[in-house]
Write an enzyme that holds these catalytic residues in place. Structure first.
Site, short mmCIF file in Angstrom:
data_model
loop_
_atom_site.label_atom_id
_atom_site.label_comp_id
_atom_site.label_asym_id
_atom_site.label_seq_id
_atom_site.Cartn_x
_atom_site.Cartn_y
_atom_site.Cartn_z
N THR A 56 0.81 -1.22 0.00
CA THR A 56 0.00 0.00 0.00
C THR A 56 0.84 1.27 0.00
O THR A 56 0.62 2.18 -0.81
CB THR A 56 -0.94 0.01 1.22
OG1 THR A 56 -1.88 -1.07 1.07
CG2 THR A 56 -1.71 1.32 1.32
N ASP B 281 -3.91 5.68 7.35
CA ASP B 281 -3.10 6.89 7.46
C ASP B 281 -2.16 7.04 6.26
O ASP B 281 -2.03 8.12 5.69
CB ASP B 281 -2.31 6.90 8.77
CG ASP B 281 -1.62 5.58 9.10
OD1 ASP B 281 -1.28 4.83 8.17
OD2 ASP B 281 -1.44 5.30 10.30
N ARG B 282 -1.53 5.95 5.85
CA ARG B 282 -0.59 6.03 4.72
C ARG B 282 -1.30 6.34 3.41
O ARG B 282 -0.70 6.86 2.47
CB ARG B 282 0.22 4.74 4.60
CG ARG B 282 -0.59 3.46 4.50
CD ARG B 282 0.33 2.24 4.64
NE ARG B 282 -0.35 0.96 4.51
CZ ARG B 282 -0.90 0.28 5.50
NH1 ARG B 282 -0.87 0.79 6.73
NH2 ARG B 282 -1.47 -0.89 5.30
N HIS C 280 -0.48 -9.83 -1.17
CA HIS C 280 0.09 -9.27 -2.39
C HIS C 280 1.54 -8.90 -2.09
O HIS C 280 2.01 -9.08 -0.98
CB HIS C 280 -0.70 -8.03 -2.83
CG HIS C 280 -0.95 -7.08 -1.69
ND1 HIS C 280 -0.04 -6.13 -1.28
CD2 HIS C 280 -2.01 -6.95 -0.86
CE1 HIS C 280 -0.53 -5.47 -0.25
NE2 HIS C 280 -1.73 -5.94 0.03
#
Length: 552
Positions: A88, A171-172, A493
């Site tokens: 992510t 948050d990211r 992933h």
């Protein structure tokens, strides 16, 4: 003689008039070469969306969501990530910096810091405080990012008159798109059920966010059951509703509809992340920001970044072939349709530039693949670390030889290796050769070899693009396709396989002509494409290329 003077004067007048007209036309033509910027850019990132999801559920998508983007926009059918591992944080960083982890520094959601002697989180920042929460959930900033973002460049180009707002559950997913200069980055705190921020951006939440939190929407969404939109036996693109290899939801033994959310949640507001209503509440906040901040309505180009995270939580738990995943995408289609409609209503159709992409794809659950007699496997998280520790203790004697195993990378104890007067490159190579004997490992490469060699194609180019000399490990492992480091249930992933790197890239709206291209492009091309359209500087680390030539 007098007639001659009159003729000369008339000729001179005609010549000067023609020059003036020509100059005026040239000026007008030059102005038309550089049309005005869009009033608003809306960047939509769907967490864990493989390219095929655009069409897998096509028959049940509405005309106003994914279909609108594809029918009226431009579809890059072969858009890929150009690095591994695909997670992510690196995905969002690559989209918005226009480059890869070797340059922007975001090599994973977390990584081991040799300087600090511990694992650090991609956007952690202990120098800032939470805004809107009493926990540490807001101690976040983009300080670990080594490049500016396209949103930063927009702020710089307009002397900060443009507004940048980024929203996400994660948050990211808000911090990295927002960049260093965002007017606001907001993410979800599962302990309080509120959207929060950081003192990196502001000292207190704006009134509209506080008012949004006061509505207590997580409670309202979680007071209902999660049932399928359509009769469950009509979900033909999914496996059976209850299979043994799906992780399901905490508190419910079987992964089977309906999910009685009110009973499952207790005091855990985090549950909404694992339901499609996590995407819906993200949409609600994005539309509230659109109105409250008057985005695109102030005479400057503004930027709204929206990252939908629930697709990732649901995908990890249930897998991409589940009824839960299918139902989530059908509901997400409606959320995206509402964003498109409300943005165009506020700013005017043709004045908004949209792009839709994903931060990574997803693998099928290994147990499902094995059930279909396809080679696959899942390796427990600890096996790499434990087996390498045992090998090194046997080969070199007792000692804390391995500091960390993460992101399919091994961080060796360089200090101990130096104290024993051993050659680091040789130890790396010996560990790499041993790791290659482990089930599911297809290739290993050492940090020393990565710094000595450069690749311009294939899997090793992806590895090189994902390697940052100061942050990455000593030995990098690649798994065989359909293998993953993950428990037996659910999926993940992070690999070089097409199911992880091939994602959607669709443009729609301002200056976009309908069409499609099968040309292979990179997700790192998004930021320089935006920069070219806006006539601003690309992000400082940008290595991608502008894509306008394909969309003519």
């Amino acid at each position: 003689m007098k007639d001659l003077r009159v003729n000369v004067i008339l000729m001179l007048f005609v010549f000067l008039t023609a020059c003036a007209v020509k100059t005026g036309n040239e000026s007008k033509t030059t102005e038309n070469l550089y049309p005005e910027r869009p009033k608003l850019i809306v960047g939509i990132v769907v967490d864990q969306m493989r390219y095929d999801f655009l069409f897998r559920y096509w028959d049940r998508y509405s005309q106003d969501g994914f279909k609108k983007l594809l029918n009226e926009g431009y579809n890059f059918q072969n858009a890929n990530y150009s690095y591994v591992p695909t997670y992510t944080a690196p995905g969002h960083a690559s989209i918005y910096t226009g480059t890869t982890p070797d340059i922007n520094g975001i090599i994973g959601n977390s990584w081991y810091s040799r300087e600090l002697g511990r694992t650090i989180y991609c956007v952690e920042d202990k120098s800032v405080k939470s805004v809107g929460a009493v926990t540490s959930a807001g101690e976040m900033s983009p300080r670990n990012l080594l490049s500016t973002t396209i949103t930063d460049q927009l702020k710089l180009a307009t002397n900060k008159r443009s507004k940048v707002i980024a929203v996400a559950l994660k948050d990211r997913g808000a911090v990295l798109p927002g960049g260093f200069m965002a007017d606001g980055a907001y993410w979800y705190d599962g302990k309080s059920g509120n959207f929060i921020s950081s003192t990196f951006y502001q000292s207190e939440l704006p009134g509209w966010v506080t008012a949004f939190n006061a509505q207590k929407l997580p409670g309202k969404y979680l007071d209902q059951n999660w049932e399928t939109l359509y009769p469950i036996d009509s979900y033909k693109n999914s496996t059976a509703d209850n299979v043994s290899y799906e992780e399901g939801l905490k508190g419910k033994e079987e992964s089977i509809f309906p999910y009685e959310l009110a009973q499952l949640k207790g005091n855990d507001w985090d549950l909404i992340k694992y339901t499609p209503f996590g995407n819906t509440i993200t949409k609600d906040l994005a539309l509230t920001a659109l109105k409250a901040e008057q985005l695109g309505q102030r005479g400057e180009t503004d930027f709204l970044s929206v990252s939908f995270s629930s697709t990732d939580y649901i995908g990890h738990n249930f897998g991409p072939n589940s009824v839960e995943a299918e139902d989530t995408y059908l509901r997400l289609d409606a959320d995206i349709a509402e964003i498109i409609a409300e943005a165009e209503k506020a700013v005017g159709k043709g004045n908004v530039l949209f792009f839709l992409t994903a931060d990574h794809g997803v693998a099928n659950i290994p147990a499902y693949m094995l059930e279909e007699r396809i080679n696959a496997g899942a390796i427990p998280y600890s096996i790499f670390g434990d087996s390498v520790k045992q090998y090194m203790a046997k080969a070199y004697g007792p000692g804390n030889w391995l500091l960390k195993s993460t992101n399919q990378q091994l961080y060796l104890n360089r200090k101990l290796i130096a104290e024993k007067k051993m050659d680091l490159a040789e130890v790396q190579q010996q560990v790499a050769e041993y790791a290659l004997t482990l089930d599911g490992v297809s290739r290993t490469i050492t940090a020393t070899d990565l710094q000595r060699t450069s690749w311009n194609h294939g899997v090793m180019q992806l590895v090189e693009n994902g390697y940052n000399a100061k942050r990455s490990g000593d030995v990098i492992l690649q798994l065989e396709t359909n293998w993953q480091v993950h428990p037996a249930k659910g999926t993940t992933h992070g690999s070089y396989s097409t199911y992880d790197i091939h994602v959607p890239l669709v443009w729609y709206g301002w200056q976009v002509k309908p069409g499609k291209s099968s040309t292979k492009v990179s997700i790192a091309d998004i930021a320089p494409t935006l920069a070219t359209w806006l006539n601003i500087q690309e992000p400082s680390g940008s290595t991608g290329k502008a894509l306008q030539e394909y969309m003519k």
